[in-house]
Design an enzyme around this catalytic site. Structure first.
Site, PDB file in Angstrom:
ATOM      1  N   LYS A 146      81.159 -24.682  63.924  1.00  0.00           N
ATOM      2  CA  LYS A 146      82.527 -25.780  63.292  1.00  0.00           C
ATOM      3  C   LYS A 146      82.560 -27.217  63.663  1.00  0.00           C
ATOM      4  CE  LYS A 146      85.627 -22.700  62.472  1.00  0.00           C
ATOM      5  NZ  LYS A 146      85.213 -21.691  63.461  1.00  0.00           N
ATOM      6  N   ARG A 182      92.787 -20.376  57.548  1.00  0.00           N
ATOM      7  CA  ARG A 182      92.237 -19.260  57.959  1.00  0.00           C
ATOM      8  C   ARG A 182      93.119 -18.152  57.920  1.00  0.00           C
ATOM      9  NH1 ARG A 182      91.045 -21.868  63.199  1.00  0.00           N
ATOM     10  NH2 ARG A 182      89.497 -19.919  64.729  1.00  0.00           N
ATOM     11  N   ARG A 187      79.836 -21.204  76.441  1.00  0.00           N
ATOM     12  CA  ARG A 187      80.864 -21.885  76.057  1.00  0.00           C
ATOM     13  C   ARG A 187      81.764 -21.828  76.980  1.00  0.00           C
ATOM     14  NH1 ARG A 187      83.578 -23.002  70.370  1.00  0.00           N
ATOM     15  NH2 ARG A 187      85.095 -21.819  71.530  1.00  0.00           N
ATOM     16  N   ARG A 190      87.920 -23.074  78.558  1.00  0.00           N
ATOM     17  CA  ARG A 190      89.311 -22.514  77.805  1.00  0.00           C
ATOM     18  C   ARG A 190      89.595 -21.432  77.872  1.00  0.00           C
ATOM     19  NH1 ARG A 190      87.467 -23.759  70.965  1.00  0.00           N
ATOM     20  NH2 ARG A 190      88.511 -21.876  71.075  1.00  0.00           N
ATOM     21  N   ARG A 240      89.817 -12.511  68.687  1.00  0.00           N
ATOM     22  CA  ARG A 240      89.632 -13.400  68.037  1.00  0.00           C
ATOM     23  C   ARG A 240      88.481 -13.454  66.210  1.00  0.00           C
ATOM     24  NH1 ARG A 240      87.573 -17.688  71.827  1.00  0.00           N
ATOM     25  NH2 ARG A 240      87.228 -19.044  70.524  1.00  0.00           N
TER      26      ARG A 240
HETATM   27  P1  ADP Z   1      87.588 -20.537  67.517  1.00  0.00           P
HETATM   28  O1  ADP Z   1      86.731 -21.243  65.881  1.00  0.00           O
HETATM   29  O2  ADP Z   1      86.499 -21.220  68.322  1.00  0.00           O
HETATM   30  O3  ADP Z   1      87.654 -19.765  67.484  1.00  0.00           O
HETATM   31  P2  ADP Z   1      89.777 -23.013  67.518  1.00  0.00           P
HETATM   32  O4  ADP Z   1      89.083 -24.136  68.352  1.00  0.00           O
HETATM   33  O5  ADP Z   1      89.260 -23.632  65.873  1.00  0.00           O
HETATM   34  O6  ADP Z   1      88.444 -22.042  68.168  1.00  0.00           O
HETATM   35  O7  ADP Z   1      90.591 -22.275  67.367  1.00  0.00           O
HETATM   36  C1  ADP Z   1      91.255 -21.581  68.639  1.00  0.00           C
HETATM   37  C2  ADP Z   1      92.499 -21.176  68.673  1.00  0.00           C
HETATM   38  O8  ADP Z   1      93.912 -21.427  67.479  1.00  0.00           O
HETATM   39  C3  ADP Z   1      92.334 -19.612  67.814  1.00  0.00           C
HETATM   40  O9  ADP Z   1      92.471 -19.151  68.376  1.00  0.00           O
HETATM   41  C4  ADP Z   1      93.928 -19.730  67.064  1.00  0.00           C
HETATM   42  O10 ADP Z   1      94.988 -19.124  68.076  1.00  0.00           O
HETATM   43  C5  ADP Z   1      94.973 -21.467  66.729  1.00  0.00           C
HETATM   44  N1  ADP Z   1      94.475 -21.726  65.536  1.00  0.00           N
HETATM   45  C6  ADP Z   1      93.443 -22.370  65.248  1.00  0.00           C
HETATM   46  N2  ADP Z   1      93.579 -23.127  64.084  1.00  0.00           N
HETATM   47  C7  ADP Z   1      94.194 -22.252  63.136  1.00  0.00           C
HETATM   48  C8  ADP Z   1      95.125 -21.600  62.069  1.00  0.00           C
HETATM   49  N3  ADP Z   1      94.693 -22.730  60.889  1.00  0.00           N
HETATM   50  N4  ADP Z   1      95.310 -21.069  61.792  1.00  0.00           N
HETATM   51  C9  ADP Z   1      96.851 -20.591  62.603  1.00  0.00           C
HETATM   52  N5  ADP Z   1      96.366 -20.464  64.318  1.00  0.00           N
HETATM   53  C10 ADP Z   1      95.091 -21.391  64.518  1.00  0.00           C
END
Ligand code: ADP
Length: 190
Positions: free
Chosen positions: A14, A89, A128, A134, A146
């Site tokens: 993404k 999400r 990654r 991270r 996740r």
């Molecule tokens: P990835 O899609 O690789 O898991 P992101 O950077 O999108 O990475 O998200 C990392 C973390 O940030 C998620 O595992 C969650 O803990 C938090 N997070 C991100 N977006 C949301 C959301 N819309 N609602 C709740 N938690 C979120």
């Protein structure tokens, strides 16, 4: 406005594809994960709260995330549109986003969902981890969590947009360029 929800499991690409899309269509990229990480780095109260969930691979609570998203959107005057990356999400986030956009006299144009199978996701996240720094990429148990949270809470958000005839699946396997082309042609055929 062109408002895109770029959807997909962790590691689907993404962030990478968002960069291509903002360049092509002049959109604002809004990644909830990036905003949380910036807050962690800046040692804000929001960052501290978000970190306690992110480190375990859990979702940050809806209310916190929705409020943060709203204030990020409001920072932009007359945008051409947004790419929502990592949001919504949950079903509650999707409902809140629709209601919020309606108050701005706009709506989601399309959800583009990158589809990648689990084995490939794990491989990509492992790679990654070597460059991203991270914490949530480095631990296989957190990655597994996740993916599970994605399957249980996030994947059902697809049907929210399917019901509105706004859902398009995109094959997320192939070269970065090939996937970008698929996204461009999906957007250009709207
Ligand atoms: P990835 O899609 O690789 O898991 P992101 O950077 O999108 O990475 O998200 C990392 C973390 O940030 C998620 O595992 C969650 O803990 C938090 N997070 C991100 N977006 C949301 C959301 N819309 N609602 C709740 N938690 C979120």
């Amino acid at each position: 406005m062109l408002n895109i929800v770029l959807f997909g499991p962790p590691g689907a690409g993404k962030g990478t594809q968002s960069e291509r899309l903002i360049e092509q269509y002049g959109l604002v990229h809004l990644s909830t994960g990036d905003v949380f990480r910036a807050n962690i780095k800046g040692e804000t109260e929001l960052g501290q709260l978000a970190k306690s969930y992110m480190d375990k691979g859990q979702l940050v609570p809806d209310e916190v995330t929705i409020n943060m998203l709203r204030s990020e959107v409001m920072k932009h005057e007359n945008p051409a549109g947004f790419i929502f990356d990592g949001f919504p999400r949950t079903h509650a986030q999707a409902t809140a986003l629709d209601a919020f956009l309606a108050t701005l006299n706009t709506e989601i144009t399309v959800m583009l969902a990158l589809e990648v199978q689990e084995d490939e996701l794990k491989e990509r996240l492992k790679k990654r981890a070597e460059v991203s720094g991270r914490a949530d990429d480095a631990d296989p148990a957190v990655i597994q969590n996740r993916i599970q949270v994605y399957n249980n809470e996030t994947a059902p958000v697809k049907s929210f947009y399917q019901e509105q005839n706004k859902f398009t699946a995109i094959d997320g396997i192939g070269t970065i360029d090939a996937i970008t082309e698929r996204l461009f042609s999906a957007i250009d055929s709207i």
